[in-house]
Enzyme design. Sequence first.
Site, PDB file in Angstrom:
ATOM      1  CD  GLU A  49      10.362  33.573   1.838  1.00  0.00           C
ATOM      2  OE1 GLU A  49       9.769  34.675   1.995  1.00  0.00           O
ATOM      3  OE2 GLU A  49      11.597  33.502   1.725  1.00  0.00           O
ATOM      4  N   GLY A  93      19.918  63.813  -8.446  1.00  0.00           N
ATOM      5  CA  GLY A  93      18.918  62.810  -8.117  1.00  0.00           C
ATOM      6  C   GLY A  93      19.440  61.404  -8.327  1.00  0.00           C
ATOM      7  N   PRO A  94      18.683  60.405  -7.875  1.00  0.00           N
ATOM      8  CG  PRO A  94      17.271  59.221  -6.466  1.00  0.00           C
ATOM      9  CD  PRO A  94      17.414  60.537  -7.151  1.00  0.00           C
ATOM     10  CB  THR A 135      20.310  62.100 -19.371  1.00  0.00           C
ATOM     11  OG1 THR A 135      21.343  61.864 -18.416  1.00  0.00           O
ATOM     12  CG2 THR A 135      20.928  62.290 -20.746  1.00  0.00           C
ATOM     13  CB  THR A 161      15.215  60.302 -11.284  1.00  0.00           C
ATOM     14  OG1 THR A 161      16.497  60.943 -11.309  1.00  0.00           O
ATOM     15  CG2 THR A 161      15.174  59.353 -10.100  1.00  0.00           C
ATOM     16  N   GLY A 162      15.538  60.620 -14.727  1.00  0.00           N
ATOM     17  CA  GLY A 162      15.212  61.459 -15.880  1.00  0.00           C
ATOM     18  C   GLY A 162      16.026  62.722 -16.003  1.00  0.00           C
TER      19      GLY A 162
END
Length: 640
Positions: free
Chosen positions: A455, A231-232, A238, A235-236
């Site tokens: 803008e 995953g990117p 680890t 993202t959790g």
Amino acid sequence: MSKENKQKNFKFNPWWIYGVVGIIFLGMYLSDQSRWSVPQKTTISKFYQFLDSSQVEKVVVYNKNSAEVFLKPAALKSKTHNKIEPTDVLGNPNIGPHYTLEIGNDEIFQNKLDEAQKANKLASYDYKTSGDWTDILTSFLPIIILVGFWIFMMRRMSGGGAGGGGGQIFSIGKSKAKLFDEKNDVKTTFKDVAGLEGAKEEIQEIVEFLKNPQKYTNLGGKIPKGALLVGPPGTGKTLLAKAVAGEAQVPFFSLSGSDFVEMFVGVGASRVRDLFKQAKEKSPAIIFIDEIDAVGRARGKNNFSGSNDERENTLNQLLTEMDGFGTDTSVIVLAATNRADVLDKALMRAGRFDRQIYVDLPDVRERKEIFEVHLAPLKKVEGLDTDFLAKQTPGFSGADIANVCNEAALIAARNNKEAVDKQDFLDAVDRIVGGLEKKNKIITPEEKKAIAIHEAGHATVSWMLEHAAPLIKVTIVPRGQSLGAAWYLPEERQIVRPNQMLDEMCATMGGRAAEKVIFDNISTGALSDLEKVTKQARAMVTVYGLNDKLGNITYYDSSGQTDYNFSKPYSEETARTIDQEISILIEAQYQRAIMILQENKDKLNQLADILIEKEVIFKDDLETIFGKRPFDKVSHEEIV
């Protein structure tokens, strides 16, 4: 700090013993001043002359075959002894021994010494046995010090005692994995992992298999060899592994893929063998390898490395340990990477990594759960709307949300607030996405008007298009490297249609189109806009097959093999067609944006004037000028 805490923090180091012993030996060596003088060799006949002329102070006989001669201070001044240095190497007076000699007949030598002592020509003499333990130790002291220093340096180079005996000499091939078991408790559990329900379910099943294997083996099932978390970044992945370490009641070995890499040949493969050996001894066990792409990169992709590459040897050993002859053990390998496309196919096959768990960016519901986890330790105002915060952070990973919460707390503290409120979180999002505000940046009035028109052009075009992202606010306050910014709340789509992509491209080109409509001139301020639309147009043509001229064809390679090729997967004629179609797409949306802005030129100028005056405008200001946006959907306001 109390005495009890100091005693708890005190750690005994065995190297202190070596240091104390070395200092004692060094003191003994330095205290013997006789070792700093350099005696001259002489003959027995000359010695008898010195003795008869009362020039000798003392004689020390060793093993009845050699002697050391100490002269009187007055005798040292005579020309006879001009070869003797008056001082030693340290600059102190030379107290001797001044001469050494070999003894032929020890009985005659003994009689000569007795006669000289009776005639008061010799003060004293002594007999000694050379080679006692103090002399031996002090003579070998320099060698001992050198050996001790070499041992110390080898320990430091080999890891300083980390990782299962890695600090011992020649143990550089030992694994550096950190072991977590009942002695090293990890407090992270699955309750601390918000969102990621699918990934947690598969990971929990692996933990359950280790805790209660009979539940699965009774039906003929086998324990999976490994699971790969993909995953990117942020993202959790680890965090999931930490939760496994906290939940599993089995030994858990944790290390990084770079821990296998070393400058010495064969070390990586040796560490892999040692890691699996330790895990098998404690099986059932779990091995977690973070950032496995450091060692698991596909073989043969690097054209500049030989077949005997150290990394390839390490990978080959890892492949053998995971699924080879005699590997039927209860050891599960978890691994995490955000670059699964570069991993070797042999590593990815079933039987090694049986499961590939994709950990995607959280959706709006999962972001709410993640916010609730990270908001728990903060002092926040009552009734803080986490639904609103989740909707304001599309595309944010778990690590980004943690950063938002921390940045909000810092902003609140900087403003001397007692609690973190909603505005602090909005400012934190702006700070992370756009960068730090630079209100003191010198901008001329002409430049400020050009930025405001640019803008306002983005805001106007996006307001008029159905599939463009809804606007939140527009600012001309410089942030980071940008001179102004428009903030949108994009709809979270699973699939994107061509008309949606074209509307987004048109809104992106609205800034340059506004400069063209108002000033009949363009500037370099649209660089990031051009980069964005060029990538979108190229993706439509070459990746998603959304171009009528090229048809239903893609040149995207998910395996990543084309990144290492020097040739393109299409001809020169097709390359020209691709470039033409990309240009046609972009120019069409640019002209479309110009048409929209020409129809709303007065409102564009009115919006730019308000922006110059206030520097920041919100959705309400656009509703005042343009009226309510007809394309707004209820799904943008509510959590699905």
